[in-house]
Design an enzyme around this catalytic site. Structure first.
Site, PDB file in Angstrom:
ATOM      1  N   GLY A   1      40.355  30.239  36.539  1.00 67.03           N
ATOM      2  CA  GLY A   1      41.310  31.244  37.002  1.00 67.03           C
ATOM      3  C   GLY A   1      40.615  32.471  37.539  1.00 67.03           C
ATOM      4  N   ASN A   2      41.371  33.533  37.742  1.00 67.51           N
ATOM      5  CA  ASN A   2      40.794  34.774  38.266  1.00 67.51           C
ATOM      6  C   ASN A   2      41.513  35.982  37.674  1.00 67.51           C
ATOM      7  OD1 ASN A   2      43.020  35.684  40.186  1.00 67.51           O
ATOM      8  ND2 ASN A   2      42.646  33.585  40.884  1.00 67.51           N
ATOM      9  N   ARG A   3      41.083  37.155  38.039  1.00 71.54           N
ATOM     10  CA  ARG A   3      41.524  38.393  37.382  1.00 71.54           C
ATOM     11  C   ARG A   3      42.768  39.018  37.975  1.00 71.54           C
ATOM     12  NH1 ARG A   3      37.753  40.404  34.031  1.00 71.54           N
ATOM     13  NH2 ARG A   3      35.596  39.711  34.290  1.00 71.54           N
ATOM     14  N   SER A   4      43.435  38.364  38.907  1.00 73.39           N
ATOM     15  CA  SER A   4      44.606  38.999  39.521  1.00 73.39           C
ATOM     16  C   SER A   4      45.724  39.198  38.491  1.00 73.39           C
ATOM     17  CB  SER A   4      45.109  38.139  40.673  1.00 73.39           C
ATOM     18  OG  SER A   4      46.269  38.715  41.210  1.00 73.39           O
TER      19      SER A   4
END
Ligand code: C5P
Length: 225
Positions: free
Chosen positions: A29-32
């Site tokens: 995943g990512n930090r958005s």
């Protein structure tokens, strides 16, 4: 009072970050956080638009006046965005879409085997939704991308705008907690017409309103009835 300059328009906004599953409990995943996309949805609704918000893994309350379509992975986001884009006047891709996904999905949880080395994760490219929107754009549809860059922010932004055939690209500098999870943002918005609009650091709502100003200026007038 806010000008209802988006009344009679359908806008699609994507928000959040996709998760690419490895097994039933793990993902890449990512930090958005989804804050910028939600601000875009909220401000568009306040300006009179019908809003479809395609939200990937966002832990925020539904914005007033938006239809929320929850998705998980990039592939799910692609399906939901392309479907909603069918009759949309504008599409704003604020979501952080994973560029890659694991090739193999394990139907049961990956175990660590005693004494064995972990298996490498093989990755495949995800479809580029923004580029696809640019290719199959309806006449008069306005397409907006976001770009998070750490280096050569403007040069990379110009190249990306052209490559993805978007009308506008909101370029922000990321890194060192400049954007993710913060209520404020700063950006330069590049136009395919060569324009460049600088938005000073401020609330994500304020940036959202500048985006809608630029979108509204590019929409064909509504047919008089
Ligand atoms: O190429 P890059 O990921 O930096 O482009 C960012 C823009 O492209 C964002 O608007 C993002 O929502 C969109 N994007 C997409 N599909 C991908 C990757 C990015 O629509 N697979």
């Amino acid at each position: 009072a806010v000008q209802p300059d988006l009344a009679g328009r359908h806008v699609v906004v994507s928000a959040g970050g996709t998760r690419e599953p490895l097994d039933p409990v793990r993902f890449i995943g990512n930090r958005s956080s989804g804050l910028q996309g939600y601000a875009l949805a909220r401000t568009a609704a306040a300006r009179g638009a019908r809003v479809t918000l395609v939200a990937a893994n966002v832990a925020l309350p539904d914005p007033a006046g938006a239809r929320v379509v929850p998705v998980g992975s990039a592939e799910e986001m692609r399906k939901a965005v392309l479907e909603a884009a069918g009759d949309a006047d504008a599409v704003v891709m604020a979501a952080a879409v994973a560029d890659f996904r694991p090739v193999d999905y394990r139907g049961s949880k990956i175990k660590k085997a005693e004494g064995a080395e972990p298996e490498p994760i093989r990755l495949a490219k995800n479809p580029d939704i923004l580029a696809e929107l640019g290719e199959r754009r309806r006449a008069g549809q306005v397409i907006v991308g976001f770009a998070a860059e750490t280096d050569d922010v403007l040069a990379n932004g110009r190249a990306k705008l052209a490559r993805k055939r978007s009308d506008l690209l909101v370029v922000n500098q990321v890194g060192e907690d400049l954007t993710f999870g913060r209520p404020d943002n700063a950006a330069v918005i590049l136009g395919a017409d060569g324009s460049s609009t600088e938005v000073e650091r401020g609330a994500k709502e304020a940036l959202a309103d500048v985006v809608w100003d630029l979108v509204a200026a590019r929409l064909d007038p509504l047919p008089a009835d």
